[in-house]
Design a protein around this motif. Sequence first.
Motif, short mmCIF file in Angstrom:
data_model
loop_
_atom_site.label_atom_id
_atom_site.label_comp_id
_atom_site.label_asym_id
_atom_site.label_seq_id
_atom_site.Cartn_x
_atom_site.Cartn_y
_atom_site.Cartn_z
N GLU A 160 0.83 -1.21 0.00
CA GLU A 160 0.00 0.00 0.00
C GLU A 160 0.87 1.27 0.00
O GLU A 160 0.55 2.24 -0.69
CB GLU A 160 -0.92 0.01 1.23
CG GLU A 160 -2.02 -1.02 1.20
CD GLU A 160 -1.59 -2.37 1.77
OE1 GLU A 160 -2.46 -3.23 1.96
OE2 GLU A 160 -0.37 -2.56 2.00
N ASP A 161 1.99 1.25 0.77
CA ASP A 161 2.87 2.42 0.82
C ASP A 161 3.60 2.61 -0.50
O ASP A 161 3.86 3.75 -0.92
CB ASP A 161 3.89 2.27 1.95
CG ASP A 161 3.25 2.43 3.32
OD1 ASP A 161 2.03 2.68 3.38
OD2 ASP A 161 3.97 2.31 4.34
N THR A 164 0.91 4.28 -2.81
CA THR A 164 0.49 5.66 -2.53
C THR A 164 1.68 6.61 -2.39
O THR A 164 1.56 7.80 -2.63
CB THR A 164 -0.32 5.72 -1.23
OG1 THR A 164 0.47 5.22 -0.14
CG2 THR A 164 -1.58 4.88 -1.34
N ALA A 196 5.14 7.91 -5.38
CA ALA A 196 3.97 7.04 -5.56
C ALA A 196 4.23 6.04 -6.68
O ALA A 196 4.77 6.39 -7.73
CB ALA A 196 2.74 7.88 -5.87
N ALA A 264 -6.38 1.21 -4.62
CA ALA A 264 -6.99 2.53 -4.63
C ALA A 264 -8.42 2.51 -4.09
O ALA A 264 -9.12 3.52 -4.13
CB ALA A 264 -6.98 3.10 -6.05
N LYS A 290 4.09 4.90 -12.74
CA LYS A 290 3.37 6.14 -12.97
C LYS A 290 3.42 6.50 -14.43
O LYS A 290 4.32 6.06 -15.18
CB LYS A 290 3.93 7.27 -12.12
CG LYS A 290 5.40 7.57 -12.36
CD LYS A 290 5.88 8.67 -11.42
CE LYS A 290 7.36 8.97 -11.63
NZ LYS A 290 7.85 10.03 -10.73
#
Length: 332
Positions: A160-161, A164, A196, A264, A290
Amino acid sequence: MSVSFKDYYQLLDVSKTASQDELSKAFKKMARKYHPDLNPDNPEAEKKFKEINEAYEVLKDPEKRKLYDSLGPNWQHGQNFQPPPGFDSSRFRSYSSGGPSGGPQFEGGFGGFSDFFETIFGGQFRGEQSYQGDPFGSGGFGPRQTKGRDVEVGMELPLEDAFTGGSRTISFQEQVMGPDGMPRMETKSLQVNIPAGIKNGSRIRLAGQGSPGMRGGPSGDLYLKIRVAPHPKFKLEGNSIIYDLPLTPWEAALGTKVRVPTLAGAVEMNIPAGTGSGRKLRLRGKGLGKGDQQGDQLIRVMIAVPEKPTDQERELWEQLARTSTFQPRHDG
């Protein structure tokens, strides 16, 4: 007193008639080759470096060089010698005050000048232990400032880290010099900005956070190597996130709408009729990375059946088996 003669011209690999410019170039070339910082754990290089420093200290100075050249016609043979009768070294001791204007000072465990040098020019150099100048620049000789080593530290992130990003604290052990001059380990903590979507195996560079430099040189860099921790629900394949979605046989056969978790947040997803076990459905842009490099989330369908069907369920399964014409195996 008899001491061993040192051939300073030979040490610098120049002729006895070498000009000051030739001496300077020769010294810098030799210093680059034998500098202790560039030859760690090589005592022979350290010894050679001391000798060429001593040779250059004498030959670069016209008065010292004149005295050295006056030692006699056998200077090139390297035999033992006696100082000339009436020789007075005290007039050269003004050079031994140390520092940029007074001559070299040694530090870092490289030692002082030889007995040969002290016999000629005086012994006040003994025990003076700090270098001045840069052997590779125009300011003389001695060890230059050295950048500290780069350091790599592993950093484990929850999935999760990694998805995000954001600010995180990392702590690690760092070797520092204590007040007593001895190395010791201390815990160092840093705030790190995690981009991210960072991928497993990526490295983050923190400039100037590595090992401290030598003699006032800049610190090295710290590299954080990212390891994404295993997740109970999701798996990683490159930039893609895999989620196994269990479906009943009738949901897979007839189609349905299910709620699917993503990093998300959960989303509603249509499962088309006739979806077989192992088929992968795609949720675009829900993976790591990204921009154009962002991966997707792949929904892998897993057909689940009841381990202990009820009597009614068993009867319905048997009825389906008698009436269905579906043949998944085509063995010929």
